[in-house]
Design a protein around this motif. Structure first.
Motif, PDB file in Angstrom:
ATOM      1  N   THR A 238       1.065  -1.120   0.087  1.00 26.72           N
ATOM      2  CA  THR A 238       0.072   0.242  -0.153  1.00 26.72           C
ATOM      3  C   THR A 238       0.717   1.426   0.013  1.00 26.72           C
ATOM      4  O   THR A 238       1.769   1.120   0.817  1.00 26.72           O
ATOM      5  N   TRP A 253      -7.629   3.398  -2.662  1.00 27.58           N
ATOM      6  CA  TRP A 253      -6.713   2.895  -1.779  1.00 27.58           C
ATOM      7  C   TRP A 253      -6.070   3.072  -2.772  1.00 27.58           C
ATOM      8  O   TRP A 253      -5.738   2.703  -3.775  1.00 27.58           O
ATOM      9  N   GLY A 296      -1.871   0.946   5.053  1.00 32.72           N
ATOM     10  CA  GLY A 296      -3.208  -0.005   4.141  1.00 32.72           C
ATOM     11  C   GLY A 296      -3.503  -0.796   5.775  1.00 32.72           C
ATOM     12  O   GLY A 296      -2.712   0.034   6.887  1.00 32.72           O
TER      13      GLY A 296
END
Length: 323
Positions: A238, A253, A296
């Motif tokens: 992430t 995201w 994340g």
């Protein structure tokens, strides 16, 4: 409406096997493959092509390393292609092969247009209950184990001259400003009616050319979470998220992409029409993200990265003393 959105993007990358696994985990369908090229499709037929960086057929790169080499926009008809060809035939890098017309934008990127090959799709989406509207009765919201992107929704580039790039897309192809960072950034949509932005042009202080990210539309916020946690379980890193953008209202995201730049799942962006008035924003962390999780969520523990997961079946369970 002349421009309908992104039909295809082409990367030049250094590790095709790694990119193959990445985009399969991302939820794309592998349509074609060879030692030198991978072709993926989204649900509506939007294509992502990854070629070896040394492929001589690729347009020149706008930055060193793996990156996006070409963006192909879909248009509504051959008449639109002819109109665009008349406007850009004197511009740098002009091409017209009978199926695609294009040129090089002020940032050095190869930009192409074709009659769109994307297909209409219907997907089942979550219905939201609010105080005023109860849209989901006797029905649970979905939980997704992974994502299946619908299309490439937008692209974001670092640019050397944001005003020149905005003028290029608006005057030649009818793009419309949605919002701006004055002198620094321009959010543009393909037409009056549409999502908040199809391309975002950001001029950093050092005024360089480069790819920031490519964003893939998924059906709802739950798929943003489900797709992100599947990528996390699969070992991909992430960059930021999940989170929410105040400017476009979208949930996001971001992950690091071996094909170049970042890659984003997003859903629930603002929908605009001709009555929308562009706004000016001062760049800042809270303007970019109302909230966001750095690093994340771990797809296995379902907690923030490096946070301990629950030890029992219920959150109220406690391990015996000394254990």
């Amino acid at each position: 409406m002349d421009v309908l959105g992104i039909d295809e993007i082409i990367y030049g990358a250094d590790d095709l096997p790694k990119c193959r696994q990445f985009f399969l985990d991302w939820g794309m369908v592998l349509a074609q493959q060879s030692a030198a090229e991978l072709v993926f499709e989204s649900q509506n037929g939007c294509r992502v092509i990854v070629r070896d960086s040394g492929d001589p057929s690729l347009p020149p790169a706008i930055e060193a390393g793996p990156t996006l080499r070409e963006v192909v926009w879909g248009v509504s008809s051959d008449a639109v292609l002819d109109k665009f060809a008349g406007r850009i035939k004197q511009l740098q890098g002009y091409i017209n092969d009978g199926k695609r017309v294009g040129c090089t934008d002020p940032n050095g990127l190869a930009v192409r247009f074709q009659v769109s090959v994307k297909r209409d799709v219907q997907v089942q989406c979550a219905r939201m209950n609010t105080w005023n509207e109860k849209n989901r009765i006797n029905e649970r919201s979905p939980v997704y184990e992974r994502a299946a992107p619908i299309e490439v929704g937008h692209v974001v580039f670092f640019v050397k001259d944001v005003k020149a790039c905005e003028k290029f897309y608006c005057e030649n192809f009818g793009f419309v400003p949605s919002d701006r960072y004055p002198e620094r950034g321009a959010f543009l949509r393909c037409a009056d009616v549409g999502g908040h932005h199809d391309i975002f042009l950001l001029q950093p202080p050092e005024a360089r050319s480069g790819l920031n990210h490519v964003a893939f539309t998924v059906r709802d916020i739950h798929e943003v979470f489900g797709g992100g946690m599947h990528m996390s379980r699969s070992g991909w890193d992430t960059q930021l998220g999940p989170g929410r953008h105040p400017i476009s209202s979208a949930y996001f995201w971001y992950f690091k992409n071996p094909a170049g730049g970042l890659i984003e799942y997003y859903a629930d962006e603002d929908q605009l029409d001709e009555h929308w008035e562009p706004r000016d924003f001062e760049p800042g962390p809270t303007v970019f993200a109302e909230w966001a999780i750095d690093g994340g969520i771990d797809g296995n523990t379902r907690r923030q990265k490096n946070a301990q997961g629950p030890s029992g079946k219920f959150l109220t369970d406690r391990a015996p003393a000394g254990k």
